[in-house]
Design a protein around this motif. Structure first.
Motif, PDB file in Angstrom:
ATOM      1  N   VAL A 117       0.910  -1.249  -0.093  1.00  0.00           N
ATOM      2  CA  VAL A 117       0.181   0.038   0.000  1.00  0.00           C
ATOM      3  C   VAL A 117       0.971   1.249   0.044  1.00  0.00           C
ATOM      4  N   THR A 118       0.583   2.210  -0.788  1.00  0.00           N
ATOM      5  CA  THR A 118       1.261   3.331  -1.081  1.00  0.00           C
ATOM      6  C   THR A 118       0.314   4.696  -0.523  1.00  0.00           C
ATOM      7  N   TYR A 119       0.744   5.301   0.388  1.00  0.00           N
ATOM      8  CA  TYR A 119      -0.276   6.578   0.804  1.00  0.00           C
ATOM      9  C   TYR A 119       0.510   7.816   0.247  1.00  0.00           C
ATOM     10  N   TYR A 120      -0.484   8.674  -0.286  1.00  0.00           N
ATOM     11  CA  TYR A 120      -0.028   9.988  -0.812  1.00  0.00           C
ATOM     12  C   TYR A 120      -0.687  10.944   0.230  1.00  0.00           C
ATOM     13  N   LEU A 121      -0.169  11.695   0.849  1.00  0.00           N
ATOM     14  CA  LEU A 121      -0.766  12.759   1.706  1.00  0.00           C
ATOM     15  C   LEU A 121      -0.156  14.157   1.154  1.00  0.00           C
ATOM     16  N   THR A 122      -1.066  15.032   1.415  1.00  0.00           N
ATOM     17  CA  THR A 122      -0.718  16.486   1.181  1.00  0.00           C
ATOM     18  C   THR A 122      -0.298  17.266   2.264  1.00  0.00           C
ATOM     19  N   HIS A 123      -0.477  16.821   3.419  1.00  0.00           N
ATOM     20  CA  HIS A 123      -0.113  17.453   4.788  1.00  0.00           C
ATOM     21  C   HIS A 123       0.452  16.407   5.569  1.00  0.00           C
ATOM     22  N   ALA A 124       1.579  16.646   6.148  1.00  0.00           N
ATOM     23  CA  ALA A 124       2.276  15.835   7.122  1.00  0.00           C
ATOM     24  C   ALA A 124       1.614  15.689   8.406  1.00  0.00           C
ATOM     25  N   ALA A 125       0.950  16.811   8.534  1.00  0.00           N
ATOM     26  CA  ALA A 125       0.135  17.078   9.999  1.00  0.00           C
ATOM     27  C   ALA A 125      -0.964  16.050   9.979  1.00  0.00           C
ATOM     28  N   ASP A 126      -1.439  15.451   8.841  1.00  0.00           N
ATOM     29  CA  ASP A 126      -2.272  14.130   8.743  1.00  0.00           C
ATOM     30  C   ASP A 126      -1.863  12.845   8.960  1.00  0.00           C
TER      31      ASP A 126
END
Length: 142
Positions: free
Chosen positions: A82-91
């Motif tokens: 699984v690869t997760y792409y997030l736009t905010h490290a805070a999440d």
């Protein structure tokens, strides 16, 4: 049929206890297993709506991955990468919490998590790309 094998060798850093049910260093898929490659899923529901907060978007993206698994006669425990792409490290903390609640497994997948500057649309906060494998046969389809 041979089973999927997780690899967490002692020669690598040891996975901290809170992550042991959601992360493996590697997963071996035996010859003859069925593989499912799931394109990046975002938090868009079947009606095309996108929530404006991270947690509901992540929950929807996970539901979209699960729908693909069901369509292939698989389940979350069949996830091998699984690869997760997030736009905010805070999440990241919320992502970890949701993974532990929804996809914890005694055979967790290999995982990569990236924080990126943007996704395909500015309102997208997360995208989940996945690969699943099973040694079970499946005669259904959609």
């Amino acid at each position: 049929m041979p089973v999927l094998k997780r690899h967490d060798p002692s020669s690598l850093w040891q996975v901290p206890e809170p992550f042991q049910a959601i992360y493996s260093h590697g997963v071996e898929v035996p010859s003859g297993a069925r593989l499912l490659m799931i394109s990046g899923q975002v938090g868009v529901d079947p009606e095309g709506k996108v929530a404006d907060a991270f947690i509901p978007q992540c929950q929807q993206a996970m539901a979209n991955v699960e729908a693909m698994l069901v369509a292939a006669g698989m389940q979350a425990s069949d996830l091998v990468k699984v690869t997760y792409y997030l736009t905010h490290a805070a999440d990241l903390a919320d992502l970890t919490m949701l993974r532990q609640k929804r996809w914890a497994s005694i055979r967790p997948p290999a995982v990569t998590t990236l924080v990126v500057s943007a996704l395909a649309r500015p309102e997208f906060l997360i995208e989940i790309e996945a690969m699943a494998a099973t040694t079970d046969t499946y005669s259904g389809g959609d």
